[in-house]
Design a protein around this motif. Structure first.
Motif, short mmCIF file in Angstrom:
data_model
loop_
_atom_site.label_atom_id
_atom_site.label_comp_id
_atom_site.label_asym_id
_atom_site.label_seq_id
_atom_site.Cartn_x
_atom_site.Cartn_y
_atom_site.Cartn_z
N TRP A 98 -6.52 8.20 -1.10
CA TRP A 98 -6.23 7.39 -2.28
C TRP A 98 -7.27 7.67 -3.35
N PRO B 27 -0.89 7.35 2.07
CA PRO B 27 -2.04 8.18 1.69
C PRO B 27 -1.59 9.56 1.22
N ASN C 270 -4.66 11.48 -7.18
CA ASN C 270 -5.69 11.84 -6.20
C ASN C 270 -6.41 13.12 -6.61
N CYS D 104 -10.94 1.80 -3.34
CA CYS D 104 -9.82 2.58 -2.82
C CYS D 104 -8.55 2.04 -3.49
N THR E 2 0.85 -1.19 0.00
CA THR E 2 0.00 0.00 0.00
C THR E 2 0.88 1.24 0.00
N ASN F 170 -4.56 2.24 -5.06
CA ASN F 170 -3.22 2.81 -5.00
C ASN F 170 -2.93 3.51 -6.32
#
Length: 155
Positions: A91, A55, A61, A143, A52, A145
């Motif tokens: 994300w 954020p 984004n 959500c 991951t 990456n």
């Protein structure tokens, strides 16, 4: 006691064999070394090791342009910009994928079941799905990456 040990070893062998046989074959199938040559270290960590990213670290984004988000590994179209929204999660988030291009799987890496999202062409880990998305559309939040995606703007 000896019979118990033999039964235990037999159970492990059968379980391992069944799991190996159930592994899905993807249209794009490369060795780890081939993926490492093709992807950046961050992309490899996320797409091939189910990592991951931090954020708010992806420029995607904040992307508001019209276009398509494709898998960074194999370029399969995964999400349309019209289905992207700001979830506040840190994300890139979408309320749905392009039909048939994202696989739903289950992972237990945190000790409980979560819906993992993978590219249906290469098996690359994209992120997770949650049921806290926009109620006016699907109610889903994919959500994702950002490093697992590339953006192709509309012409």
């Amino acid at each position: 006691m000896r019979k118990l040990v033999v039964l235990f070893l037999l159970a492990i062998t059968v379980s391992t064999t069944v799991n190996a046989q159930n592994k899905k074959k993807y249209a794009v199938d490369k060795t780890n070394n081939e993926w490492k040559k093709l992807l950046t270290p961050k992309q490899y960590f996320v797409l091939r090791e189910a990592g991951t990213e931090r954020p708010n670290s992806s420029p995607l984004n904040f992307n508001k342009k019209e276009g398509t988000y494709v898998c960074a590994a194999c370029k399969t179209p995964l999400y349309k910009s019209e289905n992207k929204y700001d979830s506040g999660s840190g994300w890139p988030s979408f309320d749905r994928a392009i039909k048939g291009n994202v696989e739903l799987d289950t992972d237990y890496k945190l000790g409980y079941a979560r819906t993992e999202l993978k590219c249906n062409t290469c098996g690359g880990h994209l992120g997770h799905s949650f049921n806290d998305g926009p109620k006016k559309t699907t109610g889903k939040r994919h959500c994702i990456n950002g490093v697992a995606l590339e953006f192709i703007p509309n012409k």
